[in-house]
Motif scaffolding. Structure first.
Motif, PDB file in Angstrom:
ATOM      1  N   ASP A  33       2.958   3.545   4.312  1.00 52.02           N
ATOM      2  CA  ASP A  33       3.465   4.904   4.516  1.00 52.02           C
ATOM      3  C   ASP A  33       2.678   5.896   3.667  1.00 52.02           C
ATOM      4  O   ASP A  33       2.286   5.611   2.529  1.00 52.02           O
ATOM      5  N   ARG A  44       4.787   8.410  11.062  1.00 51.77           N
ATOM      6  CA  ARG A  44       4.004   7.176  11.193  1.00 51.77           C
ATOM      7  C   ARG A  44       3.275   7.138  12.530  1.00 51.77           C
ATOM      8  O   ARG A  44       3.826   7.545  13.533  1.00 51.77           O
ATOM      9  N   TYR A  65       4.327   1.141  13.485  1.00 49.57           N
ATOM     10  CA  TYR A  65       4.832   0.231  12.444  1.00 49.57           C
ATOM     11  C   TYR A  65       5.198  -1.085  13.105  1.00 49.57           C
ATOM     12  O   TYR A  65       5.314  -1.174  14.319  1.00 49.57           O
ATOM     13  N   ILE A 116      11.254  -2.816   8.122  1.00 50.85           N
ATOM     14  CA  ILE A 116       9.911  -2.398   8.503  1.00 50.85           C
ATOM     15  C   ILE A 116       8.924  -3.207   7.673  1.00 50.85           C
ATOM     16  O   ILE A 116       8.952  -3.164   6.443  1.00 50.85           O
ATOM     17  N   ALA A 159       3.575  -0.049   7.870  1.00 51.69           N
ATOM     18  CA  ALA A 159       3.407   1.164   8.677  1.00 51.69           C
ATOM     19  C   ALA A 159       1.935   1.565   8.729  1.00 51.69           C
ATOM     20  O   ALA A 159       1.158   1.238   7.830  1.00 51.69           O
ATOM     21  N   ASN A 160       1.590   2.304   9.791  1.00 54.95           N
ATOM     22  CA  ASN A 160       0.251   2.897   9.944  1.00 54.95           C
ATOM     23  C   ASN A 160      -0.859   1.851   9.880  1.00 54.95           C
ATOM     24  O   ASN A 160      -1.803   1.970   9.098  1.00 54.95           O
ATOM     25  N   TYR A 203       5.006  -1.361  19.695  1.00 56.36           N
ATOM     26  CA  TYR A 203       4.578  -0.302  18.773  1.00 56.36           C
ATOM     27  C   TYR A 203       3.061  -0.126  18.781  1.00 56.36           C
ATOM     28  O   TYR A 203       2.485   0.427  17.847  1.00 56.36           O
TER      29      TYR A 203
END
Length: 311
Positions: A48, A68, A71, A85, A88-89, A119
């Protein structure tokens, strides 16, 4: 106020690498700060981008998260209504699997792949421990690789312990943010130690009693690669409960089922019993593997609470 990247999450603390000056700051979440729309056990994840406000103790509070791009998320094991989670990214995921010592189930692989598709995270499958497999295991490995390559996933065979095949992975990682995931005991830490000799991650012996993995990584961390990019090391996971995937969308996250579903007679076909279902015909004709179809049914069952339960 500063911005930065979350590079480590130990549960209650987050380590943020700041954009100006490359400082590392230990941070907590400010008050009851929660993400809108996601009920998660970890509202902030490794990868993040965040805003932090330093305090007098030399630590800081995270006060905002940038949107984001993607994820990887799974159902939290203890609280089914919440998610966890993983990262992320990210640019891609490597799923480390083993056909034995311990055996990774096809259901686990397929659930991970479908969630990553949802995703828009590309996945590379890395089959580890090829050095200790007997002839039967190797035949099963060939079958698995053939199955997933046919579906459209890149597959690599390696021995992280011996170093065999690891060099082929390096160019795939350069300049990218790659999340590394898999069951406990499949050799993620051994692989990272091969790719990053300075990482010195702890590894554990497989538990002989149950031929299952032992958890060694207890928190998520971004590790910088020499040629640029990062590997995100994550704790081993036993199961992969899918989260926030609508039943109607599920078909599109299984590439080969989606391919045949376009020819179904009914646009809202669930591919379980309907007349004129092109997916069931493809299954009968062995264009779709039984194991992948069972994984699809098991994910449908998550949504249907047992309506499509099969033995």
């Amino acid at each position: 106020m500063q911005t930065g990247l979350v590079i480590r999450n130990t549960g209650s603390w987050y380590t943020v690498r700041t954009d100006d000056g490359d400082q590392l700051i230990d941070c907590k979440i400010k008050g009851n700060f929660r993400l809108k729309g996601i009920r998660s056990t970890n509202p902030v994840a490794v990868g993040d981008r965040v805003t932090v406000v330093p305090n007098q103790e030399g630590t800081a509070f995270i006060t905002a998260i940038e949107d984001r791009r993607n994820y990887i998320i799974r159902k939290a094991s203890n609280l089914s209504k919440q998610s966890h989670i993983i990262a992320a990214n990210v640019d891609q995921a490597i799923l480390v699997v083993t056909v034995n010592y311990p055996q990774t189930s096809t259901t686990f692989i397929d659930r991970f792949l479908a969630s990553a598709e949802a995703y828009r995270v590309p996945v590379i499958l890395v089959f580890n421990k090829v050095d200790i497999l007997d002839d039967d295991d190797l035949r099963y490995l060939d079958m698995m690789v053939n199955l997933y390559e046919t579906v459209g996933y890149e597959c690599y065979r390696i021995s992280a312990q011996e170093g065999d095949g690891v060099d082929a992975l390096r160019p795939l990682l350069d300049g990218k943010i790659t999340v590394l995931s898999g069951n406990s005991g499949v050799g993620k830490s051994t692989l990272i130690n091969r790719l990053l000799p300075d990482a010195n991650l702890r590894t554990a012996e497989i538990s002989d009693a149950h031929n299952t993995g032992m958890h060694t990584t207890t928190f998520s961390e971004m590790l910088a690669l020499p040629a640029g990019g990062y590997i995100i090391d994550t704790p081993g996971i036993k199961g992969f409960g899918t989260f926030d995937i609508e039943r109607e969308e599920l078909t599109s996250y299984f590439k080969e089922i989606f391919h045949f579903s376009k020819d179904c007679r009914f646009s809202n076909c669930t591919h379980t019993h309907e007349p004129g279902c092109a997916v069931l015909k493809a299954l009968d004709d062995h264009y779709i593997s039984a194991s992948r179809y069972q994984s699809y049914l098991s994910m449908l069952e998550d949504k249907e609470e047992g309506k499509y339960r099969k033995d």
